[in-house]
Design a protein around this motif. Sequence first.
Motif, PDB file in Angstrom:
ATOM      1  N   ILE A   7      12.807 -44.301  28.252  1.00  0.00           N
ATOM      2  CA  ILE A   7      12.380 -44.765  26.929  1.00  0.00           C
ATOM      3  C   ILE A   7      11.195 -45.714  27.050  1.00  0.00           C
ATOM      4  CG2 ILE A   7      13.061 -46.108  24.915  1.00  0.00           C
ATOM      5  CD1 ILE A   7      14.289 -43.339  24.991  1.00  0.00           C
ATOM      6  N   TYR A   8      11.260 -46.627  28.015  1.00  0.00           N
ATOM      7  CA  TYR A   8      10.152 -47.574  28.225  1.00  0.00           C
ATOM      8  C   TYR A   8       8.838 -46.827  28.433  1.00  0.00           C
ATOM      9  CZ  TYR A   8       7.105 -50.842  30.705  1.00  0.00           C
ATOM     10  OH  TYR A   8       6.027 -51.602  31.111  1.00  0.00           O
ATOM     11  N   HIS A   9       8.838 -45.839  29.346  1.00  0.00           N
ATOM     12  CA  HIS A   9       7.592 -45.138  29.658  1.00  0.00           C
ATOM     13  C   HIS A   9       7.166 -44.202  28.538  1.00  0.00           C
ATOM     14  CE1 HIS A   9       8.434 -46.605  33.760  1.00  0.00           C
ATOM     15  NE2 HIS A   9       7.138 -46.579  33.870  1.00  0.00           N
ATOM     16  N   ARG A  10       8.121 -43.701  27.778  1.00  0.00           N
ATOM     17  CA  ARG A  10       7.761 -42.895  26.607  1.00  0.00           C
ATOM     18  C   ARG A  10       6.980 -43.743  25.607  1.00  0.00           C
ATOM     19  NH1 ARG A  10      10.047 -39.224  22.809  1.00  0.00           N
ATOM     20  NH2 ARG A  10       8.352 -38.867  21.309  1.00  0.00           N
ATOM     21  N   ARG A  16       1.248 -42.288  20.135  1.00  0.00           N
ATOM     22  CA  ARG A  16       1.724 -42.483  18.765  1.00  0.00           C
ATOM     23  C   ARG A  16       2.509 -43.773  18.608  1.00  0.00           C
ATOM     24  NH1 ARG A  16       4.756 -36.886  18.442  1.00  0.00           N
ATOM     25  NH2 ARG A  16       5.192 -37.583  20.569  1.00  0.00           N
ATOM     26  N   PHE A  17       2.895 -44.419  19.711  1.00  0.00           N
ATOM     27  CA  PHE A  17       3.628 -45.679  19.662  1.00  0.00           C
ATOM     28  C   PHE A  17       2.696 -46.844  19.971  1.00  0.00           C
ATOM     29  CE2 PHE A  17       7.215 -42.800  20.530  1.00  0.00           C
ATOM     30  CZ  PHE A  17       8.116 -43.234  19.574  1.00  0.00           C
ATOM     31  N   ASP A  18       2.990 -47.974  19.353  1.00  0.00           N
ATOM     32  CA  ASP A  18       2.274 -49.216  19.655  1.00  0.00           C
ATOM     33  C   ASP A  18       3.234 -50.130  20.406  1.00  0.00           C
ATOM     34  OD1 ASP A  18       0.852 -51.522  19.827  1.00  0.00           O
ATOM     35  OD2 ASP A  18       0.604 -51.819  17.666  1.00  0.00           O
ATOM     36  N   PRO A  19       3.055 -50.295  21.736  1.00  0.00           N
ATOM     37  CA  PRO A  19       3.975 -51.144  22.509  1.00  0.00           C
ATOM     38  C   PRO A  19       4.079 -52.564  21.980  1.00  0.00           C
ATOM     39  CG  PRO A  19       2.579 -49.853  23.984  1.00  0.00           C
ATOM     40  CD  PRO A  19       2.034 -49.670  22.595  1.00  0.00           C
ATOM     41  N   VAL A  36      12.504 -59.379  24.524  1.00  0.00           N
ATOM     42  CA  VAL A  36      11.247 -59.435  25.266  1.00  0.00           C
ATOM     43  C   VAL A  36      10.301 -58.380  24.707  1.00  0.00           C
ATOM     44  CG1 VAL A  36      10.166 -59.114  27.540  1.00  0.00           C
ATOM     45  CG2 VAL A  36      12.409 -60.213  27.363  1.00  0.00           C
ATOM     46  N   LEU A  37       9.063 -58.758  24.435  1.00  0.00           N
ATOM     47  CA  LEU A  37       8.075 -57.769  24.014  1.00  0.00           C
ATOM     48  C   LEU A  37       7.899 -56.718  25.108  1.00  0.00           C
ATOM     49  CD1 LEU A  37       5.259 -59.974  22.407  1.00  0.00           C
ATOM     50  CD2 LEU A  37       6.793 -58.385  21.230  1.00  0.00           C
ATOM     51  N   LEU A  38       7.835 -55.468  24.702  1.00  0.00           N
ATOM     52  CA  LEU A  38       7.722 -54.394  25.693  1.00  0.00           C
ATOM     53  C   LEU A  38       6.491 -54.591  26.578  1.00  0.00           C
ATOM     54  CD1 LEU A  38       8.591 -50.721  25.305  1.00  0.00           C
ATOM     55  CD2 LEU A  38       6.310 -51.247  26.143  1.00  0.00           C
ATOM     56  N   GLY A  39       5.412 -55.074  26.014  1.00  0.00           N
ATOM     57  CA  GLY A  39       4.196 -55.276  26.794  1.00  0.00           C
ATOM     58  C   GLY A  39       4.306 -56.368  27.835  1.00  0.00           C
ATOM     59  N   ASP A  40       5.324 -57.256  27.688  1.00  0.00           N
ATOM     60  CA  ASP A  40       5.513 -58.344  28.651  1.00  0.00           C
ATOM     61  C   ASP A  40       6.481 -57.976  29.771  1.00  0.00           C
ATOM     62  OD1 ASP A  40       3.791 -59.940  27.200  1.00  0.00           O
ATOM     63  OD2 ASP A  40       5.403 -60.901  26.044  1.00  0.00           O
ATOM     64  N   GLU A  56      13.803 -51.913  20.153  1.00  0.00           N
ATOM     65  CA  GLU A  56      13.539 -51.957  18.721  1.00  0.00           C
ATOM     66  C   GLU A  56      12.071 -51.641  18.473  1.00  0.00           C
ATOM     67  OE1 GLU A  56      14.523 -55.762  17.186  1.00  0.00           O
ATOM     68  OE2 GLU A  56      16.693 -55.451  17.262  1.00  0.00           O
ATOM     69  N   ALA A  57      11.795 -50.937  17.379  1.00  0.00           N
ATOM     70  CA  ALA A  57      10.426 -50.686  16.928  1.00  0.00           C
ATOM     71  C   ALA A  57      10.322 -51.154  15.484  1.00  0.00           C
ATOM     72  CB  ALA A  57      10.077 -49.198  17.035  1.00  0.00           C
ATOM     73  N   ASP A  58       9.464 -52.116  15.224  1.00  0.00           N
ATOM     74  CA  ASP A  58       9.319 -52.705  13.890  1.00  0.00           C
ATOM     75  C   ASP A  58      10.665 -53.173  13.345  1.00  0.00           C
ATOM     76  OD1 ASP A  58       6.593 -52.327  13.853  1.00  0.00           O
ATOM     77  OD2 ASP A  58       6.712 -50.387  12.853  1.00  0.00           O
TER      78      ASP A  58
END
Length: 287
Positions: A7-10, A16-19, A36-40, A56-58
Amino acid sequence: MHTSNEIYHRVLWDPRFDPERCVMGIAERGAPPKRVLLGDFVPGGEIPWHRVVFFEADGQVVWDRASGVERLDETLVEQVGPVPARAPGDVLAVPSTNRTAVAWLPPAELWPPIQHIRREHDRQIRRWPPHVNVFFGFVPEAEFARALPLVASALAETPPFTARLAGVHWFVHRGDATVWLNPAVADPEPWERLRESLELRFPLCGSHSHGFTPHLSLGRTQNPHSLARKAEALLGPMTARVDELVLLSRRGDEPMGVRARVRLGSGDARHPENPALPDGPPPPPPA
């Protein structure tokens, strides 16, 4: 259910996703999950994958380990409309194995002088055919059915090209060196394009940290200068058309065998009836 790793790498690789709009939940002993923010997040760092318990997304839960919730594509439909069938944008976030590879095999007429050198200096001659690895390691053979459409979409982006094999170099190891023939002396760009296209689709494969140097191994020696001179005198410059790559795998103690051939430019794939043998030329293509 997909793993937290997948899921992380997807999310990270699917355009189409904004990390930056995604949050990961990290299990904490005796406390609620840490957000934790995915980008961190740092894969392979101090936090193992089994401690990732939700995404979570939004603000919406799109993956939850405990409840089995997995609605990543549903979230896309709600945010940006129906999810199109677009294999070129998909990824296969499966850990790699050193028993598989995506490679180019030189044509049969170039094998004799190459194999002449390898028989004396390459202990891997009965395990590997002459080859240039574009991706090693690759996904396990059990994942080839899922991987093949992605390989096809990657190779369709690069048209066939002519490679010039010339110039003998070596990688220095602790006690010896690997001597190799350069297939990218005329133009490294097509090789780099192939590699980058595959990296986008298989983010857990290949050796991203060491860069990419296309090479055809000739053998290992403690005197690379001598072997390089011998190879240059015997081989000389050679040219070959790079119009397909192969998916290789090793089963048990068998040598690497060709499981699929994929054409550049079109992405057309076929499964050979007989795998290539490591000490002889590959079988001729069907009429």
